[in-house]
Each structure stands twice: as structure tokens, then as C-alpha cells.
Design a protein around this motif. Sequence first.
Motif, mmCIF file in Angstrom:
data_model
loop_
_atom_site.group_PDB
_atom_site.id
_atom_site.type_symbol
_atom_site.label_atom_id
_atom_site.label_comp_id
_atom_site.label_asym_id
_atom_site.label_seq_id
_atom_site.Cartn_x
_atom_site.Cartn_y
_atom_site.Cartn_z
ATOM 1 N N MET A 170 -27.179 -33.806 -6.242
ATOM 2 C CA MET A 170 -27.470 -32.416 -6.555
ATOM 3 C C MET A 170 -26.243 -31.726 -6.818
ATOM 4 S SD MET A 170 -29.425 -29.623 -6.783
ATOM 5 C CE MET A 170 -31.158 -30.024 -6.159
ATOM 6 N N ILE A 171 -26.190 -30.895 -7.946
ATOM 7 C CA ILE A 171 -25.288 -30.091 -8.170
ATOM 8 C C ILE A 171 -25.545 -28.701 -7.669
ATOM 9 C CG2 ILE A 171 -23.948 -28.803 -10.035
ATOM 10 C CD1 ILE A 171 -24.168 -31.465 -11.705
ATOM 11 N N GLU A 172 -24.617 -28.155 -6.851
ATOM 12 C CA GLU A 172 -24.836 -26.633 -6.523
ATOM 13 C C GLU A 172 -23.730 -25.811 -6.822
ATOM 14 O OE1 GLU A 172 -26.076 -25.761 -2.489
ATOM 15 O OE2 GLU A 172 -26.362 -27.914 -2.179
ATOM 16 N N ILE A 173 -24.189 -24.682 -7.684
ATOM 17 C CA ILE A 173 -23.245 -23.825 -8.131
ATOM 18 C C ILE A 173 -23.406 -22.466 -7.258
ATOM 19 C CG2 ILE A 173 -22.836 -22.195 -10.167
ATOM 20 C CD1 ILE A 173 -23.120 -25.207 -10.906
ATOM 21 N N PHE A 174 -22.043 -22.098 -6.949
ATOM 22 C CA PHE A 174 -21.522 -21.077 -6.060
ATOM 23 C C PHE A 174 -20.815 -20.116 -6.699
ATOM 24 C CE2 PHE A 174 -22.602 -24.174 -2.960
ATOM 25 C CZ PHE A 174 -23.325 -23.642 -2.009
ATOM 26 N N CYS A 175 -21.267 -18.950 -7.021
ATOM 27 C CA CYS A 175 -20.609 -17.896 -7.950
ATOM 28 C C CYS A 175 -20.257 -16.545 -7.414
ATOM 29 C CB CYS A 175 -21.500 -17.613 -9.048
ATOM 30 S SG CYS A 175 -20.779 -16.765 -10.525
ATOM 31 N N ASP A 176 -19.323 -16.010 -7.535
ATOM 32 C CA ASP A 176 -18.697 -14.741 -6.855
ATOM 33 C C ASP A 176 -19.839 -13.732 -7.905
ATOM 34 O OD1 ASP A 176 -17.225 -12.629 -6.186
ATOM 35 O OD2 ASP A 176 -16.163 -12.494 -8.163
ATOM 36 N N PHE A 177 -19.826 -12.548 -7.438
ATOM 37 C CA PHE A 177 -20.624 -11.361 -7.985
ATOM 38 C C PHE A 177 -19.372 -10.609 -8.752
ATOM 39 C CE2 PHE A 177 -22.859 -7.487 -8.147
ATOM 40 C CZ PHE A 177 -23.993 -7.865 -8.879
ATOM 41 N N ASP A 178 -18.884 -9.795 -8.116
ATOM 42 C CA ASP A 178 -18.010 -8.638 -8.641
ATOM 43 C C ASP A 178 -16.879 -9.455 -9.594
ATOM 44 O OD1 ASP A 178 -19.051 -6.084 -7.941
ATOM 45 O OD2 ASP A 178 -18.621 -6.990 -5.794
ATOM 46 N N GLY A 179 -16.876 -9.022 -10.939
ATOM 47 C CA GLY A 179 -15.752 -9.307 -11.863
ATOM 48 C C GLY A 179 -16.143 -10.902 -12.508
ATOM 49 N N THR A 180 -17.367 -11.323 -11.840
ATOM 50 C CA THR A 180 -17.692 -12.649 -12.098
ATOM 51 C C THR A 180 -19.012 -12.730 -13.073
ATOM 52 O OG1 THR A 180 -16.399 -13.709 -10.726
ATOM 53 C CG2 THR A 180 -18.071 -15.298 -11.718
ATOM 54 N N LEU A 181 -19.822 -12.289 -12.404
ATOM 55 C CA LEU A 181 -21.237 -12.103 -12.991
ATOM 56 C C LEU A 181 -21.515 -10.474 -13.280
ATOM 57 C CD1 LEU A 181 -23.288 -13.950 -10.319
ATOM 58 C CD2 LEU A 181 -22.647 -14.520 -12.741
ATOM 59 N N THR A 182 -20.292 -9.612 -13.109
ATOM 60 C CA THR A 182 -20.572 -8.511 -13.698
ATOM 61 C C THR A 182 -19.389 -7.762 -14.746
ATOM 62 O OG1 THR A 182 -19.137 -7.362 -11.897
ATOM 63 C CG2 THR A 182 -21.677 -7.617 -11.417
ATOM 64 N N ASN A 183 -19.478 -6.854 -15.211
ATOM 65 C CA ASN A 183 -18.468 -6.350 -16.437
ATOM 66 C C ASN A 183 -17.366 -5.843 -15.760
ATOM 67 O OD1 ASN A 183 -20.230 -4.262 -15.585
ATOM 68 N ND2 ASN A 183 -19.680 -3.186 -17.504
ATOM 69 N N ARG A 184 -17.636 -5.131 -14.462
ATOM 70 C CA ARG A 184 -16.566 -4.615 -13.647
ATOM 71 C C ARG A 184 -16.882 -4.699 -12.421
ATOM 72 N NH1 ARG A 184 -16.669 1.507 -15.489
ATOM 73 N NH2 ARG A 184 -14.790 1.618 -14.202
ATOM 74 N N ASP A 185 -15.835 -4.576 -11.539
ATOM 75 C CA ASP A 185 -16.084 -4.664 -9.855
ATOM 76 C C ASP A 185 -16.792 -3.559 -9.343
ATOM 77 O OD1 ASP A 185 -15.316 -4.396 -7.231
ATOM 78 O OD2 ASP A 185 -14.225 -6.378 -7.538
ATOM 79 N N THR A 186 -17.888 -3.770 -8.798
ATOM 80 C CA THR A 186 -18.718 -2.524 -8.345
ATOM 81 C C THR A 186 -17.853 -1.814 -7.271
ATOM 82 O OG1 THR A 186 -19.613 -3.906 -6.667
ATOM 83 C CG2 THR A 186 -20.798 -3.722 -8.571
ATOM 84 N N LEU A 187 -17.076 -2.225 -6.416
ATOM 85 C CA LEU A 187 -16.349 -1.587 -5.349
ATOM 86 C C LEU A 187 -15.362 -0.770 -5.959
ATOM 87 C CD1 LEU A 187 -16.248 -3.908 -2.402
ATOM 88 C CD2 LEU A 187 -18.070 -2.216 -2.884
ATOM 89 N N VAL A 188 -14.779 -1.408 -7.110
ATOM 90 C CA VAL A 188 -13.526 -0.790 -7.950
ATOM 91 C C VAL A 188 -14.032 0.472 -8.462
ATOM 92 C CG1 VAL A 188 -11.929 -1.013 -9.756
ATOM 93 C CG2 VAL A 188 -11.941 -2.720 -8.095
#
Length: 216
Positions: free
Chosen positions: A1-19
Motif C-alpha cells: 500500500m502507498i500512503e501519502i502524507f501531505c502538509d497543509f499550509d503552503g503545500t495544499l494552500t496558496n498561502r499559509d493560513t497562519l501567516v
Amino acid sequence: MIEIFCDFDGTLTNRDTLVVLLDKYANSDWYAVEERMLRGEIEEKEGLRAELSMLKAPDDQLLETLQAEISPAEGTAELVHLVDEMGWKMTVLSGGLICFSGALWQKWGYGHIPLYANDHQRDAEGGIEVIPAPFPHIKNHCNHCKRWHLEESLKRGSKVVYIGDGLTDRCAAEVAHRRYAKRNLLDYLLEQGLDVAPYNSLKDVVEDLRKWSEET
């Protein structure tokens, strides 16, 4: 099985939410805290708490700001489609706050893919007080230990992929079989002498993942 782990901010988003929130609602002191974290002078768990304590605007106002300014990163839809098509498992690991990252993820229609993040409450002065994500900590550097999730996947015998861009991704990415990185995560992995595939868009990641999966 291949498992994908992905960061959210700046990776799946156009900008970092906390920034976005810190730039709009905090004082400029947060920049100094961020620099100290990146230089390794303080741990992320301490730095994030110091930064978010500056945010005193109500949650609904903060979320409204994010909904207006944050959108999925280019290639997010293609990545999710690939995971669904191939029958892989994907997990999103956020170093931010679940009430914001989770709300955006659901709004974009990706709620079938689990997203884990920190929680929060308000301190006596109205600032955000971080409640660490409810998972074990391996090195105890971060509020959300992303590496723990990957270690559990490795125990299951999965082939593990990590996609990220920042400080909280470093420890997790180290143990992945395949790494995709940009910004300071890319710099860090190269400094450590680890194999890493740089990318500009998640579309690049999707294209490479198809090839890599055929070879593994």
C-alpha cells in the motif's frame, strides 16, 4: 500500500493560513519569533504558542478572513484525484489549527481525506492558546508530531510518501520512502544528504508519483 502524507499550509494552500492571520491581526513581533524558530533557537512548540497568543480577534472573524484569502494550491484537485483513482491512502498533517484548516478542507470538498491538526482555546487575555494535536510525540519538538503518523504507517508495511515545505515537516520527511519538497524543507533535506524531489506545483508531484508507483 502507498500512503501519502501531505502538509497543509503552503503545500495544499496558496498561502499559509497562519501567516495570513498573523500579518493581519498580530503585531510585528511575530516575525522575530518565526526567525528564532527557523534558526533553531527555540522549538516550534514554543514559537507557535508565542505567535498565536498575539491573535485576539474572534474565531469567526479569523475564519472569514481565511475563507476570503485562502484557496487550494495548484494541483490539489489532481493529487486528490490520483489518490482516489489509485486506491491509495492520503492523510493531511497540519501544524496549524483544526478549526481553520479543517473548515477550509471541508469547504473545498475534500472531507473524505482525513486532516489532523492542533486545537486551541483562549487564554485569559483573549489570545489563542494552542492545544497540541492528540497524538504521541517522538522528539517533542512540535505541537503536532507529524512523524508519529509516518512511523505508524511504516509499521503497517506501507510505502510512505511525504509532501511538504516547512519546519514542522522536517522530522516527518526524514523517514519517508519518497520525499517532495520546496522552500526551507527542500533546503533542510538537501543539507541532510537525503534524496528529495523538488517541485513547484503539485501537478509536478502527481506526474512523478505516477512514474514512481509503477517502478515500486
